[in-house]
Each structure stands twice: as C-alpha cells, then as structure tokens.
Design an enzyme around this catalytic site. Structure first.
Site, short mmCIF file in Angstrom:
data_model
loop_
_atom_site.label_atom_id
_atom_site.label_comp_id
_atom_site.label_asym_id
_atom_site.label_seq_id
_atom_site.Cartn_x
_atom_site.Cartn_y
_atom_site.Cartn_z
N GLY A 118 0.83 -1.23 -0.08
CA GLY A 118 -0.01 0.08 -0.06
C GLY A 118 0.97 1.33 -0.13
O GLY A 118 0.33 2.28 -0.30
N CYS A 124 -13.47 -3.26 5.04
CA CYS A 124 -14.85 -3.08 5.24
C CYS A 124 -15.88 -3.91 4.32
O CYS A 124 -17.06 -3.44 4.14
CB CYS A 124 -15.26 -1.75 5.43
SG CYS A 124 -14.56 -0.83 6.54
N LYS A 127 -15.02 -4.90 0.79
CA LYS A 127 -15.22 -4.49 -0.56
C LYS A 127 -14.76 -6.05 -1.67
O LYS A 127 -15.62 -6.26 -2.36
CB LYS A 127 -14.06 -3.48 -1.04
CG LYS A 127 -14.40 -2.87 -2.30
CD LYS A 127 -13.70 -1.22 -2.06
CE LYS A 127 -12.39 -0.93 -1.86
NZ LYS A 127 -11.34 -1.50 -1.38
N ASN A 174 -3.48 -7.56 8.75
CA ASN A 174 -3.59 -6.85 7.58
C ASN A 174 -2.68 -7.79 6.59
O ASN A 174 -2.06 -7.41 5.48
CB ASN A 174 -2.99 -5.49 7.50
CG ASN A 174 -3.35 -4.65 6.32
OD1 ASN A 174 -4.26 -5.15 5.40
ND2 ASN A 174 -2.50 -3.91 5.76
N ALA A 175 -2.52 -9.23 7.09
CA ALA A 175 -1.73 -10.07 6.20
C ALA A 175 -2.37 -10.06 4.94
O ALA A 175 -3.81 -9.97 4.74
CB ALA A 175 -1.72 -11.37 6.67
N ARG A 176 -1.92 -10.39 3.77
CA ARG A 176 -2.57 -10.32 2.48
C ARG A 176 -2.25 -11.39 1.43
O ARG A 176 -1.28 -12.10 1.67
CB ARG A 176 -2.16 -9.10 1.81
CG ARG A 176 -2.29 -7.69 2.60
CD ARG A 176 -3.43 -7.08 1.98
NE ARG A 176 -4.14 -5.87 2.64
CZ ARG A 176 -4.96 -5.11 2.18
NH1 ARG A 176 -5.50 -5.32 1.31
NH2 ARG A 176 -5.40 -3.98 2.92
C1 SPV Z 1 -6.52 -0.91 0.99
O1 SPV Z 1 -6.11 -0.74 2.21
O2 SPV Z 1 -7.61 -0.22 0.74
C2 SPV Z 1 -5.93 -2.04 0.12
C3 SPV Z 1 -4.87 -2.39 0.26
O3 SPV Z 1 -6.65 -1.88 -0.91
S1 SPV Z 1 -3.43 -1.04 0.22
O4 SPV Z 1 -2.43 -1.27 -0.86
O5 SPV Z 1 -2.79 -0.94 1.51
O6 SPV Z 1 -4.18 0.11 -0.03
MN MN Z 2 -8.17 -0.56 -1.14
#
Ligand code: SPV
Ligand code: MN
Length: 611
Positions: free
Chosen positions: A211, A260, A262, A373-375
C-alpha cells in the site's frame, strides 16, 4: 546497464522515459539497472530474483511464495504520505500536505544514493484496459524485486503502450532503502510517500508494504484522482462486479473503506468479479456510466478467508498457482492466517521473525500469530468467477457506498436521486481498521471511502461527482449498505447476508421490488427480504430481525448530520446543493420524529414509495 536493457529502452523511442531513467540512476546510484518488457522471460526474472535475493521464499505448494514486510511496515502510513503543494494552493484539513519545495528537497535528499549496491528495475504497465480510453501508462522504477513481481501479477503489462504515449504517463520511484538481514526496510523513520501532482510522479522510500510501495496501487489512485478532476471523469476506491439474477448480469460498483467488505462483496458466490479495489468511471457516448478495473489482480486481506465465508478465494489460495502471501504465519512451508477456521501452530515464521505463542514485541505487546492486515496477491484470471468482460469498461446500473457502522445505518437503502446519493457517499463514516497504521475502531469521516487517497479539496471532489451525474442520461441508482450493525456488541447479520442486499438492489434497478420511503432513503419491504433469505439461504428472516435492522435511528442520524455539517462548513468550495441535502435530510428526520413521537422508528410505520 547492459546492452540488452539499453536496447529495450531504445526500442520504445520515448525520450521522456530515457530522461526519467537517467535522472534517477544519477540520483539513486544503483549498482545495476535492468529494464523489463512484458515477456515471460522478464516476468520470470523478477519472480526468480525475488526468491534469490530473499525478498520472497518458496512455500510447499507449487507457485506459492511468502514475503514479509518489516514489523513496523504492515499497513499504509498515512502520516508520511503527503501531497506536495505548490505555493499558494490550499488543501482540505483531512489531507496531509507538505510545501512542494520543502517536500522535494527532503525526499530527493533522502534518495541520494539510496540504491547503492542494489539493482534498479525499470518496468512498464498499463493502468486500466490497454489501448482504450481508460488506459494510463505507468512507469515503475524500484529496487524491490517483490514490488516489481507483485506488479506483474496485479497490473496489465504496458511496455508497448510506451511506444505511443509520448510523455503522457505516470511514474513512480520506489526504494525499500537499506535492508535488514530479513530483507525488510530498515530506516522506517525515514519512510516517505510524497506525491507530485503536476509532474504526475510519486516518490516512495524506506518501505515495502504494498500500500506504500507499489506505485500502481494507491499511489496511482491518488494521481488518478487529480487527473480525473482535470479531465471530468471519476477515479474511485471501488469494486466492480456483475450481479446475477434471473439470467441477467447487472453491473455495480461499490466503495467501501479498506477492510469493510469490498473484496468479499465482489466475491459474493454466484456473481462475477470485474475488480475489487480501484475503478475508473467515465460517461459513455450512450449517456451511461462505464467503469473499468484499473488492475488485473487482487491484493486481498487474508484474515477470515475460509471455506464458509469466502469459499472461492479459499479454494484459490489452497491450490497450486502463482500466489504471493504476505505477513502470514509460516510453518513447515505452509501458510496460516487468522480466521482460516483451522488451528494455528504455536510457532513459526511471521512478520516478527521467528515467532512463538505469547511472544511480546519491544513495547511489551503480545504479537499475534499473523498480522491482521496480512495479504495475498493473485491474478484475477485465477478465479472461476471472473467476469467475461472484466478487461473492458462495463455499463454500471448501481453504485454502492458502505461503511463500518455499528449503530446507525440500516443494512441497505436506496437513495432518492443521484445528488442525494452523492450526498450519502460524501457523508460516509466508518470505523478504522488494521489496514492503516493507527488505532482501530475509531469512527472516521470517509467520503466515498476515498479520504485516504484524496489529493484535491473535498468540496471540489464532491462537486465533480455531482457534475458527473449531470453528464449522464441514465445515472446509476446509488445505494448505501452497512454490513456491520451491532446489538450488544454482536453483529446483527451474518457475513453472507450481503448477497440478499445485493439481490434486492439488483431487483430495484429493474423495478422489480417496491420500496418503503423513509427520511434517509428507500428501504426494502419485509416480505421481499424474507423471500430473498428463503430463496438464497433457505433461512427464516423474522419480522423482529427486520424491525431491528431497518429501524430509523433518528437521534443517531441527526448527530451524524451535525458532524458532517461541521466538517463541510470548514471546507471551501462545497457545492450549495450539498448543504441543501443536509438540511432536507435533517428536516425529514425531525418531522418523522415529531410525527411518531420516538427517536427510533420502526420501518413498519413508513409508507410504500409513491411512484
Ligand atoms: C486498502 O487498504 O484499501 C488496500 C490495500 O486495498 S493497500 O494497498 O494497502 O491500499
Ligand atoms: Mn483498497
């Protein structure tokens, strides 16, 4: 730079690209410069390189890799993400800004020699479908193989676009900076993300979390908002999806703040996904609104991905294919995450390093097995529910705004009109989540779920939405959802219930359900929702549930209006129409309170809308 890279640059016949590359080679002083095209060989080079250099490691399942960001680099850093403002230009209070001259001096100073001993990668991508009205070419310069590898998954290749785009492209210069022995950014105190809107470039340094680091994601979203403003289209933090009912596909976009719902909305079983995070919206020649996914992949939150709540993603992440996991727990080559509905091991490698249950960090805080916030990073093509038209603009019939709101809004409402919908989006409030650095659970104003990314004043942004609607002959209906209503600390709805709200919205687009008129918008009739719950989940939806969920909470709604009014009063250039909507909504709420003599009004007390 070797001769191969030199040839690749030369073949573009684009002097602006060469100028930029030369400039940052001189400034960042890398040991080596490699130019990448769209070829499989070059894409493979990035993946192999990330493994070789230890920015990623192979996992047991074929194609799966793990990447760790530093312990203090697990989410977007809002504090150090700033618009560089030329002298005399103003900005909303909620948007961080730094004087351009000061900012440039600071960041270019920090970038001097930042790539010493490292390899500079020069990559080319396309934001949005290639060779279309949506296309924005993007040049990425980075010293992180993980960043470049991620982008080959998340974005469309764009080398050829640079042969025809001249100097019209975005560019991003990233350096992870000095690295620890775990290959994570060391100088977090010098983490900066500075945006230059005039030159359509972003500098981002001393970070790796996508991000902050991946130029084409939230950095390009910000440049896109500025460009859209100048060119009269919209650049939004939105999913795009096809809702499927009665054999037809009806396209929706949806803006929800990070964490939230999406992605899970875009992935509702039985529907099709076009995109899950960022969309460009344009008025088509036929007067309809068209939306395109800016990306071609998902950088998704892994928490709570499990066979019940997210069966499609779960299946994708547990079978062989190219997946980058980030900041999950690894034990014996297998990834584990919170909410996977499996027992987690008591030890392993995670975002802290070698981790054991109960372990505390330097501030004495117990470290979770895996960051919230692990992805995961995957291509959309890995999903069976990808929409056949995902790679082009699709006509939009509905727009959804949704926040994390435990006590005020009902699960779904339809707004009265485009301007009333814009007002609703602009008044969105949501509780903060682990997706940005800072405290969780704080109620925050988040207009169109885009506040973190706004680089133009709020009033101007809202006005752009109003004007966009005027350019359409057939505006999408605008809805608001709330998946997070609570009673006594417990959610009133199950996660899967969002499918019911979506099917109702889809039906409303096709004039198939009547609705009840309340002071804040149109809500579903009990019978219709009951029927949908029965059809979809074979579940009983009681009158009591309906009444609790769809009651109009006048006092809370009025208090929200006051908060929103105070925010916008402090802003310049807010369209008068916006203030009119605040006032009208306030009057409707007060009148209802007076009529019914209570501050929480049952939906059964309101009438069916007049058509
Ligand atoms: C968000 O946090 O809205 C994301 C991941 O989609 S980031 O790349 O952190 O923005
Ligand atoms: Mn986003």
């Amino acid at each position: 730079m070797d001769s191969k890279s030199r040839e690749k640059l030369k073949a573009l016949n684009n002097p602006q690209v060469i100028k930029i590359v030369e400039k940052y080679v001189k400034l960042c002083k890398p040991a080596k410069v490699t130019v990448l095209t769209d070829s499989d060989e070059d894409i493979g080079y990035l993946r192999q390189g990330a493994l070789r250099e230890g920015e990623e490691a192979e996992l047991a399942m074929e194609g799966h890799t793990i990447h760790f960001d530093g312990y203090d680099d697990q989410a977007r850093d809002k504090e150090h993400t700033c618009v560089m403002l030329p002298k005399g230009k103003g900005m909303s209070k909620a948007i961080s800004a730094v004087d351009k001259e000061t900012g440039l001096k600071e960041v270019l100073g920090l970038m001097d020699g930042i790539m010493r001993g490292k390899e500079m990668l020069v990559c080319f991508f396309s934001l949005g479908p290639r060779d279309s009205e949506f296309t924005i070419p993007a040049l990425q310069i980075t010293d992180s193989l993980y960043v470049a590898h991620s982008e080959t998954i998340l974005y469309r290749p764009g080398y050829d676009e640079f042969k025809r785009c001249g100097d019209k492209f975005f560019h991003f210069i990233h350096s992870a900076g000095e690295l620890t022995e775990r290959q994570t950014s060391k100088n977090i105190d010098k983490r900066r993300v500075y945006m230059d809107l005039e030159d359509e470039r972003v500098f981002t340094i001393n970070n790796q979390y996508a991000g902050n680091s991946v130029g084409l994601k939230k950095l390009a979203l910000r440049l896109g908002i500025s460009k859209a403003h100048r060119e009269d289209w919209l650049c939004e933090h939105m999913l795009v999806m096809g809702a499927k009912r009665k054999g037809r596909t009806t396209y929706f976009t949806g803006a929800f703040p990070s964490g939230c719902g999406k992605t899970s909305t875009a992935m509702i079983p039985g529907q099709s996904i076009v995109g899950d995070d960022i969309a460009y919206l344009r008025a088509g020649k036929d007067g309809r609104c068209y939306a395109a996914n800016v990306e071609q992949g998902i950088f998704g939150i892994i928490q709570d991905v499990n066979p019940v709540d997210d069966p499609l993603i779960n299946q994708t992440l547990t079978s062989p294919r190219e997946v980058i996991f980030s900041n999950v727990l690894i034990k014996e080559g297998r990834p584990y995450w919170l909410g996977m509905k499996k027992e987690l091991p008591d030890s392993g490698m995670n975002h802290w390093g070698s981790w054991k249950k109960g372990q505390k960090d330097d501030s004495g805080k117990e470290i979770l097995p895996c960051h919230k916030n692990a992805r995961y990073t995957i291509r959309l093509q890995e999903l069976d529910n990808i929409d056949p038209d995902w790679d082009s603009g699709v006509p939009i019939s509905g727009i959804i705004y949704g926040g994390r709101d435990s006590e005020t809004n009902p699960p779904v409402i339809e707004t009265f009109s485009w301007p009333h919908g814009v007002f609703n989006g602009a008044a969105l409030e949501s509780e903060t989540t682990a997706q940005t650095i800072g405290k969780e659970g704080q109620l925050k104003h988040d207009p169109m779920a885009n506040i973190d990314f706004l680089v133009i004043p709020l009033g101007v942004y809202i006005n752009n939405h109003l004007k966009f609607g005027e350019r359409l002959d057939k505006e999408p209906k605008i809805f608001a959802t709330n998946y997070f209503l609570k009673e006594n600390g417990k959610f009133m709805n199950e996660k899967v219930d969002k499918k019911v709200w979506l099917m109702w919205m889809e039906g409303r687009v096709h004039d198939e359900f009547e609705a009840i008129e309340t002071p804040i918008g149109l809500i579903p009739k009990y019978e219709d929702i009951k029927q949908l719950f029965k059809e979809i989940f074979k579940r009983e939806y009681t009158k009591e549930d309906y009444e609790k969920q769809f009651s109009i909470r006048v006092e809370k709604l009025l208090a929200r209006l006051d908060r929103i009014e105070a925010i916008y009063k402090a802003e310049k250039d807010v369209p008068e129409l916006f203030h009119e909507h605040i006032e009208q909504q306030r009057q409707r709420l007060s009148a209802a309170q007076k009529e019914h003599g209570k501050s929480v009004i049952s939906p059964f007390l309101f009438q069916i809308e007049k058509t």
